[in-house]
Design a protein around this motif. Structure first.
Motif, PDB file in Angstrom:
ATOM      1  N   ALA A 251       0.856  -1.190   0.000  1.00  0.00           N
ATOM      2  CA  ALA A 251       0.000   0.000   0.000  1.00  0.00           C
ATOM      3  C   ALA A 251       0.890   1.237   0.000  1.00  0.00           C
ATOM      4  N   VAL A 252       0.569   2.185  -0.868  1.00  0.00           N
ATOM      5  CA  VAL A 252       1.315   3.438  -0.965  1.00  0.00           C
ATOM      6  C   VAL A 252       0.353   4.583  -0.697  1.00  0.00           C
ATOM      7  N   THR A 266       6.084   5.107  -7.080  1.00  0.00           N
ATOM      8  CA  THR A 266       6.389   4.154  -6.010  1.00  0.00           C
ATOM      9  C   THR A 266       5.614   2.863  -6.197  1.00  0.00           C
ATOM     10  N   ALA A 267       4.333   2.995  -6.507  1.00  0.00           N
ATOM     11  CA  ALA A 267       3.481   1.819  -6.670  1.00  0.00           C
ATOM     12  C   ALA A 267       3.916   0.979  -7.865  1.00  0.00           C
ATOM     13  N   LEU A 268       4.232   1.616  -8.981  1.00  0.00           N
ATOM     14  CA  LEU A 268       4.656   0.879 -10.164  1.00  0.00           C
ATOM     15  C   LEU A 268       5.954   0.124  -9.902  1.00  0.00           C
ATOM     16  N   VAL A 278      -0.720  -4.267  -5.569  1.00  0.00           N
ATOM     17  CA  VAL A 278      -0.302  -2.947  -5.115  1.00  0.00           C
ATOM     18  C   VAL A 278      -1.508  -2.026  -5.116  1.00  0.00           C
ATOM     19  N   SER A 279      -1.672  -1.298  -4.022  1.00  0.00           N
ATOM     20  CA  SER A 279      -2.771  -0.350  -3.890  1.00  0.00           C
ATOM     21  C   SER A 279      -2.237   1.036  -3.588  1.00  0.00           C
ATOM     22  N   ILE A 280      -2.897   2.032  -4.136  1.00  0.00           N
ATOM     23  CA  ILE A 280      -2.648   3.404  -3.717  1.00  0.00           C
ATOM     24  C   ILE A 280      -3.797   3.821  -2.828  1.00  0.00           C
ATOM     25  N   ASP A 448      11.554   7.990  -5.262  1.00  0.00           N
ATOM     26  CA  ASP A 448      10.233   7.390  -5.084  1.00  0.00           C
ATOM     27  C   ASP A 448      10.223   5.962  -5.616  1.00  0.00           C
ATOM     28  N   VAL A 449      10.898   5.754  -6.730  1.00  0.00           N
ATOM     29  CA  VAL A 449      11.004   4.413  -7.300  1.00  0.00           C
ATOM     30  C   VAL A 449      11.752   3.486  -6.343  1.00  0.00           C
ATOM     31  N   LEU A 450      12.857   3.968  -5.765  1.00  0.00           N
ATOM     32  CA  LEU A 450      13.622   3.149  -4.826  1.00  0.00           C
ATOM     33  C   LEU A 450      12.762   2.734  -3.636  1.00  0.00           C
ATOM     34  N   ALA A 451      11.984   3.659  -3.086  1.00  0.00           N
ATOM     35  CA  ALA A 451      11.115   3.330  -1.947  1.00  0.00           C
ATOM     36  C   ALA A 451      10.140   2.222  -2.306  1.00  0.00           C
ATOM     37  N   GLY A 452       9.577   2.286  -3.508  1.00  0.00           N
ATOM     38  CA  GLY A 452       8.659   1.236  -3.932  1.00  0.00           C
ATOM     39  C   GLY A 452       9.333  -0.101  -4.110  1.00  0.00           C
ATOM     40  N   MET A 453      10.566  -0.085  -4.608  1.00  0.00           N
ATOM     41  CA  MET A 453      11.306  -1.341  -4.767  1.00  0.00           C
ATOM     42  C   MET A 453      11.560  -2.005  -3.420  1.00  0.00           C
TER      43      MET A 453
END
Length: 503
Positions: A251-252, A266-268, A278-280, A448-453
């Motif tokens: 969840a983001v 982040t979600a992607l 994955v949910s926003i 933001d991408v790193l956080a999602g990973m």
């Protein structure tokens, strides 16, 4: 996915003190005594020198009084025996009875005073003055030699480390040699990986000189190079009987209607790294904006912090990300503290605004983490780090590695201290130094991408420290693979190919 700058496969990183202990233990275990290791070091340096500079007009070997200087005398002897023009410049005599004195006695090249040294045009300088063994600034003839090399633009090969560079911190105080090539032994030191040491070392060649890996059991190092060998065994591998939620749900939390893009990045990234769902979780006024841009990623109305409990009750995510694009004009501290209360033993990645929100009250964040069971991961860049840890940031005597370790222990969380030499630290003292940092990542949204990973890997039950290390390495590799023109939206699409190379 091996860094082009560093060679060798040793995973552990040793401080100068740990390396000295490795030398001592190796001499006890055998088959090489201290002088045998020194001879092997000389041979390794010779191979590196002749491989890279076969047409050099001559070699100037600068020797200090310790074992680093002993390595220098050994390579000077071997260069002389190979028929190469070589001069030796000495600062201080080796200690009587030492391995360095033995090496100096066997060297047929008469040493000259270091103060008389000047780099010769077309020649190569071998810096064997102090390496990692110096705990103070260079002075006198050594400092002048470093300055003359820089002024002349001389080609420099450093033995172990460029003299004047702290092996532990990677920092230089005053004059320091800038090497084109550094030849080091057994395992890398922090200074080979942490800036500015990394840049001052040039290319780094890691040589085997006969120290057995068995010494590591006694030393028990807790610092590592962030190579896939550190975490690849823990990477999630889907099973045939899994469904989307058993592969992990992330969840983001989204920002308001004008700042939703960060959460979608982040979600992607969480989805592309393998999370099954994955949910926003979006505030009501941004719901339509998010829904219009998303297909496979779910959207749920959650007005935080009040709506968090109901959202958790309906669908407990395995990992959550708070911060990207969230905004500081909303009750962010309360949202983070409520999420820590609800998360249980799941993962919570705090990035960007979620860190800045506690700039005036970092202890409140650390207390909330301590009171929870969450596997928290903090992802500060240097500016955000200074807001949460002003004392650590202000202490110029602390290395980046030391600061990250202290921060993780204080927070009770994994800390990713970002930069070209990102350090990942765990509360138990483990730390990894990333060595494949990419300048192409200096673009909006890449964090933001790193956080999602990180969240996507944690949701798949990868331990938080290993997940953070894997995410940092893969994130940097993706940046390098894409290169010029990279924008954050490009990064998630590169992840499947990178994962296939490892899995």
């Amino acid at each position: 996915m091996q860094s082009a700058q560093k060679s060798g496969t040793g995973l552990e990183v040793l401080t100068p003190a740990e390396m000295a202990e490795a030398d001592r233990l190796a001499a006890e275990i055998g088959p090489n005594d201290g002088y045998g290791l020194m001879r092997n070091a000389g041979a390794a340096i010779l191979r590196a020198v002749l491989a890279r500079y076969p047409q050099a007009r001559g070699f100037d070997v600068l020797c200090g009084p310790g074992n680093n200087g002993g390595d220098g005398y050994e390579v000077a002897r071997r260069l002389h025996e190979a028929g190469m023009p070589v001069a030796v410049w000495r600062e201080g005599r080796p200690r009587p009875g030492s391995d360095a004195e033995r090496a100096a006695g066997r060297c047929p090249v008469a040493p000259r005073p270091l103060d008389d040294f000047a780099p010769q045009p077309g020649g190569v300088v071998i810096d064997a003055l102090y390496g990692a063994g110096l705990a103070r600034a260079l002075d006198g003839a050594a400092a002048r030699a470093a300055e003359r090399c820089r002024a002349a633009g001389a080609a420099v090969i450093a033995v172990d480390l460029p003299s004047g560079l702290s092996g532990e911190s990677g920092r230089a105080v005053g004059a320091v040699f800038a090497a084109d090539l550094t030849v080091t032994f057994f395992r890398l030191k922090p200074a080979h990986l942490i800036e500015p040491g990394r840049a001052l070392c040039g290319e780094v060649a890691l040589a085997d000189i006969g120290i057995p890996d068995a010494v590591l059991a006694t030393i028990a190092p807790k610092t590592f190079r962030n190579l896939p060998a550190l975490w690849s065994a823990a990477l999630p591998r889907p099973r045939r009987d899994q469904h989307k939620y058993s592969r992990g749900h992330v969840a983001v939390l989204s920002g308001g209607p004008s700042s939703t893009g960060a959460a979608r990045l982040t979600a992607l990234a969480a989805a592309r790294i393998g999370a099954g769902a994955v949910s926003i979780w979006s505030p009501g006024n941004a719901l339509a904006v998010n829904a219009a841009h998303l297909t496979s990623i779910m959207v749920r109305k959650v007005d935080a912090p009040d709506g968090l409990a109901a959202a958790f009750e309906a669908r407990r995510p395995d990992a959550m990300v708070i911060g990207p694009g969230f905004g500081l004009d909303r009750p962010l501290r309360e949202t983070v503290i409520e999420a820590l209360r609800l998360t249980g033993k799941r993962a919570l990645v705090l990035d960007a605004d979620a860190l800045t929100a506690f700039r005036d009250a970092p202890d409140a964040l650390f207390a909330a983490i301590a009171a929870s069971e969450a596997n928290a991961v903090l992802t500060p860049h240097e500016g955000e780090f200074a807001r949460l840890y002003p004392d650590l940031a202000a202490d110029e005597g602390l290395s980046k590695l030391t600061r990250a370790r202290a921060a993780a222990a204080r927070a009770g969380a994994v800390v990713i201290l970002k930069g070209p030499d990102t350090v990942i630290a765990a509360p138990d003292g483990r730390a990894a130094i990333n060595e494949n940092g990419s300048p192409w990542l200096a673009t909006a949204g890449s964090g933001d991408v790193l956080a999602g990973m990180v969240a996507g890997l944690c949701a798949q039950k990868m331990p938080a420290f290993e997940a953070a290390c894997a995410a940092v390495r893969l994130h940097a590799e993706a940046g390098s693979r894409f290169g010029p023109g990279l924008i954050a939206e490009d990064l998630p699409g590169l992840l499947p190919a990178l994962l296939r190379e490892i899995l």
